[in-house]
Design a protein around this motif. Structure first.
Motif: not given
Length: 579
Positions: A354, A357, A361, A402
């Protein structure tokens, strides 16, 4: 006159030699005899070469099961407490046979105390890996470095697969896995599985002079039923956590007040410095992105255009720095790419996934923020600013989501260890409010510094934000500090985990606790309320200094709080000794 030949003594030595028989010198005989005699090592080797079965088999055969485990069974240690003398021959044999380093110990001997002055009770307890039915070490490992043999039930550690993250040391309630800093990996007892496969007893079993340790077959269903009833010995972790299979048997009845000798001895736990930095900086980065979304509702368009790009770069930089700091906790960081193999069971794998990610992002979002208000950095794509501006409404929630997921995985990573000090509610409270406190402080500092650098009179642009941020920062800081200190109410609980944590905080760690409270109050309450609440009379340079000081003090305070998060952790453990 004689004509015969006369013997001349000087030419005929035999005539002069005494009539003695020839014999060897004693020294030569001794040397030849010594050559024919084998050394102790050679005799030991010859003895075993000539043997057709293990010489000690008659002794330890009775300590091993007659058959291999059948369906629904597995191997397990059984310790006869009546026979355990605490001599530590098992510890020495385990250390020697497995070639452990000086600091490593896969088997230990502790002491139980109980009774009263008229009838004192003492019991030594030898302990090693319990080869649990539901091994928490295996479940938490992010790289699949543990395996439980489906036939024998033995839990083995795969050294080549290990990356040295040490998370199994958190998840194992019995402190079994041991980190070897020289090798950069964790290692543990495997019940001498190679010897067991050849019909040889494990080193601890074979070395015990009183035959207190043996290998038995246990019924899995029976082990589960026993595990639901309590713990292996008084004071040990609840067996319901991982269902250990070791059985402690004895005929002596333990007094009701029996506890490990070191039960009331509280000492700070290990401080995982890279994790301290990683946790605080990831939460800071996530919090800064959260607070950045509030900018749009508070700042004017002119202020927003100036602050937004640099604020995004600051939040991104802190996040990337945090992810870099996390690799310093690995014993073998070159194999960190394996860390998502355990995503099905390990919260560490999920945390890495996570936050990976989140990083992707955040990079995209920060780039879009920087590009949206400027001419295209790529002349071949003049539409880039327009596309960036259009992407912001999608990227902003993606970063927030996220980031929140990453913080949630961090919380669950510690909650999964079943330590009360790291319970999900308490940990989630701390981690979430760290994001808010540091997000507010660093976002405020970024806004003040940027507007002071780009405008001659930034106060009108800053005033709406300062009116919002100063009281919000003070309130959240106080709430977080009170929440952290609430554990002190357990200080009079002599047997509870939180009681030991409270006594640690008020005892050996009270200096750090005082420092943490002082940094939070001064950086998060005094400075914001005094200077941000009425900024009109404050020189611009002083306002910048105060903003940076507030953020720095709060960051230092959160780092100290995270040190206490690790150092004050105290949980039930197998019996030890008072050092």
């Amino acid at each position: 006159m004689s004509t015969g030949t006369a013997s001349l003594p000087i030419l005929d030595s035999e005539a002069l030699a005494p009539a003695v028989s020839k014999r060897r010198l004693p020294l030569l005989d001794q040397l030849l005899a010594d050559q024919g005699d084998m050394s102790a090592v050679e005799r030991f080797s010859q003895l075993h070469d000539d043997a057709t079965t293990p010489l000690l088999e008659p002794i330890y055969r009775s300590l091993l099961p007659a058959t291999a485990p059948g369906p629904g069974q597995q191997y397990a240690f059984e310790v006869n407490l009546d026979a355990c003398s605490g001599c530590k021959a098992c510890v020495t044999a385990c250390h020697s046979l497995n070639g452990l380093d000086e600091s490593e110990t896969w088997r230990a001997v502790g002491v139980l105390h109980g009774g009263d002055i008229t009838q004192p009770f003492q019991q030594t307890v030898t302990t090693a890996c319990h080869h649990c039915l539901e091994p928490a070490c295996m479940k938490g490992c992010p790289v699949g470095a543990y395996e439980k043999n489906p036939e024998t039930g033995i839990v083995r550690h795969l050294d080549d697969q290990c990356i040295g993250c040490q998370y199994c040391m958190f998840t194992c309630a019995y402190d079994v896995p041991q980190y070897n800093p020289k090798k950069g990996i964790v290692r543990k007892c495997d019940m001498c599985s190679d010897r067991l496969a050849e019909g040889e007893a494990p080193a601890c079993v074979q070395a015990c002079p009183t035959h207190a340790i043996s290998i038995k077959l246990v019924d899995v269903n029976e082990a589960r039923a026993v595990a639901s009833e309590g713990s292996l010995v008084p004071g040990a972790p609840s067996s319901s956590i991982s269902v250990p299979t070791t059985r402690y048997v004895g005929t002596r009845v333990m007094p009701a007040n029996t506890l490990p000798a070191d039960f009331h001895a509280v000492r700070p736990a290990h401080i995982h410095t890279p994790l301290v930095w990683m946790l605080v900086l990831t939460q800071l980065s996530v919090g800064a992105f959260w607070v950045g979304s509030i900018f749009e509702g508070v700042l004017s368009a002119e202020a927003l255009a100036a602050v937004r790009p640099w604020h995004g770069l600051l939040a991104l930089s802190l996040g990337l720095l945090a992810l870099g700091a996390s690799t310093a906790h690995l014993g073998r960081p070159q194999y960190a790419f394996r860390a998502m193999l355990g995503v099905r069971t390990s919260w560490l794998s999920r945390e890495i996934l996570t936050f990976g990610a989140f990083a992707g992002a955040a990079v995209t979002y920060a780039a879009a923020l920087f590009q949206a208000d400027r001419a295209s950095v790529w002349s071949a794509l003049p539409q880039l600013p327009v596309w960036s501006e259009a992407a912001l409404p999608v990227l902003a929630p993606a970063v927030a989501l996220t980031g929140a997921s990453g913080v949630y995985c961090s919380v669950m990573l510690y909650h999964a260890t079943r330590r009360r000090w790291w319970h999900g509610y308490a940990t989630g409270f701390k981690f979430a409010l760290t994001s808010v406190v540091l997000g507010l402080a660093f976002s405020s500092a970024a806004a003040i510094v940027v507007l002071a650098s780009t405008h001659t009179d930034p106060l009108p642009l800053l005033r709406p934000w300062l009116r919002f941020a100063a009281p919000a920062l003070a309130v959240v800081t106080c709430v977080k500090l009170l929440g952290e200190l609430s554990v002190i109410r357990h200080r009079r609980d002599p047997g509870g985990d939180l009681g030991r944590s409270a006594r640690l905080l008020l005892g050996e760690l009270r200096g750090l606790l005082g420092l943490r409270a002082g940094l939070a109050l001064f950086g998060g309450v005094v400075l914001p309320l005094v200077f941000f609440g009425a900024p009109e009379g404050v020189p611009l340079g002083a306002l910048v200094t105060v903003a940076l000081s507030s953020a720095s003090l709060l960051l230092a305070g959160e780092l100290v709080e995270r040190v206490l998060f690790f150092a004050a952790m105290s949980a039930p453990r197998m019996p030890g000794v008072v050092s």
